[in-house]
Design an enzyme around this catalytic site. Sequence first.
Site: not given
Ligand code: R5P
Length: 322
Positions: A38-39, A97, A192, A218, A223, A225-226
């Site tokens: 796996g390396e 992060q 948000k 963006d 995901t 979600g945003t």
């Molecule tokens: C801020 O968190 C980033 O600019 C994006 O809005 C975020 O990474 C989108 O992530 P997700 O699609 O999971 O909401």
Amino acid sequence: MGEMKIFSGNANRRLAEDICRQLGVDVGKAVVTTFKNGETRVKIEEHVRGTDVFVIQPTSAPSDHHIMELLIMIDALRRASADRITAVVPYYAYAKQEKKTSGREPISAKLVANLIVTAGADRVVAMDLHAPAIQGFFDIPVDNLTAVPILAKHLDDRADGNVVVVSPDSGGVSRAEAFRYRVGAGLAIIAKQRPEPDEVEVLEMVGDVEGKIAVIVDDMISTGGTLIEAADLLAARGARSVFAYAVHAVLTDDAPGRIHNSSLERVVVTNTVPIPRECMDEKIEVIDVAWLIAQAIRRIHEGSSVSALFQAAPFPRQETLI
Ligand code: R5P
């Protein structure tokens, strides 16, 4: 600088080939594979002594593996006496992060920067870093390219002038501002919060979208979600239709289905990250950024200005891949 050579890891080979086609060179010969345990196993299969080398490797999923490929390729090139090594990382993982938000957390974006420098990179080319301050995590030159002109050009060719560009969070305001400047639209900003990692709650919006085409801008979709929460809020506030433009399509498994069932009319992304066939959806459109990255590589190799590239007006239209 000596001859320019371009190598690719396995993260987005097609993008590397497209960049090489733009530059009129072949992708450098290298074995980038795994041992049975796996390396990661790398062997550069052509002469690089005294050359100006670019390694193209977005650190998309599986990010840890692709980071290791990048580091080991850089190490191999350094030990083979390449004159200069540029890590071209169109999508930079761990960028979210980039600071401690509570005690006992790492700053993973800084750790990845340390690894790239320690491996032997002389400079970095990134694209739309989640937080521009990540450039300062490197004590080597970083060119943080932006796909905003390409995405804005795509909208500009289609919009009827009644557009409001929306930042889905406070961190994205400068990106949305740059985008709306290019298309001559109004601006709205959503506040948000994330009650849990990967969960999104929209709190409020500043700006008027009533009867207008709302365009969310963006840096990435993970995901979804945003975008989806923002689109629901915009529809509730009377937007005529809601579109989204995002640079990095880091789509998790359920994102395409969620986008498909959402109030979003269309989602335009770039090819910094490869999009698996099963993640494609009729609402998702992919725009090519190979030309832009190739131009930046050419300018770095020739020692000319990279920022001047973004002052070109009008910005040329790029190919829609899917
Ligand atoms: C801020 O968190 C980033 O600019 C994006 O809005 C975020 O990474 C989108 O992530 P997700 O699609 O999971 O909401």
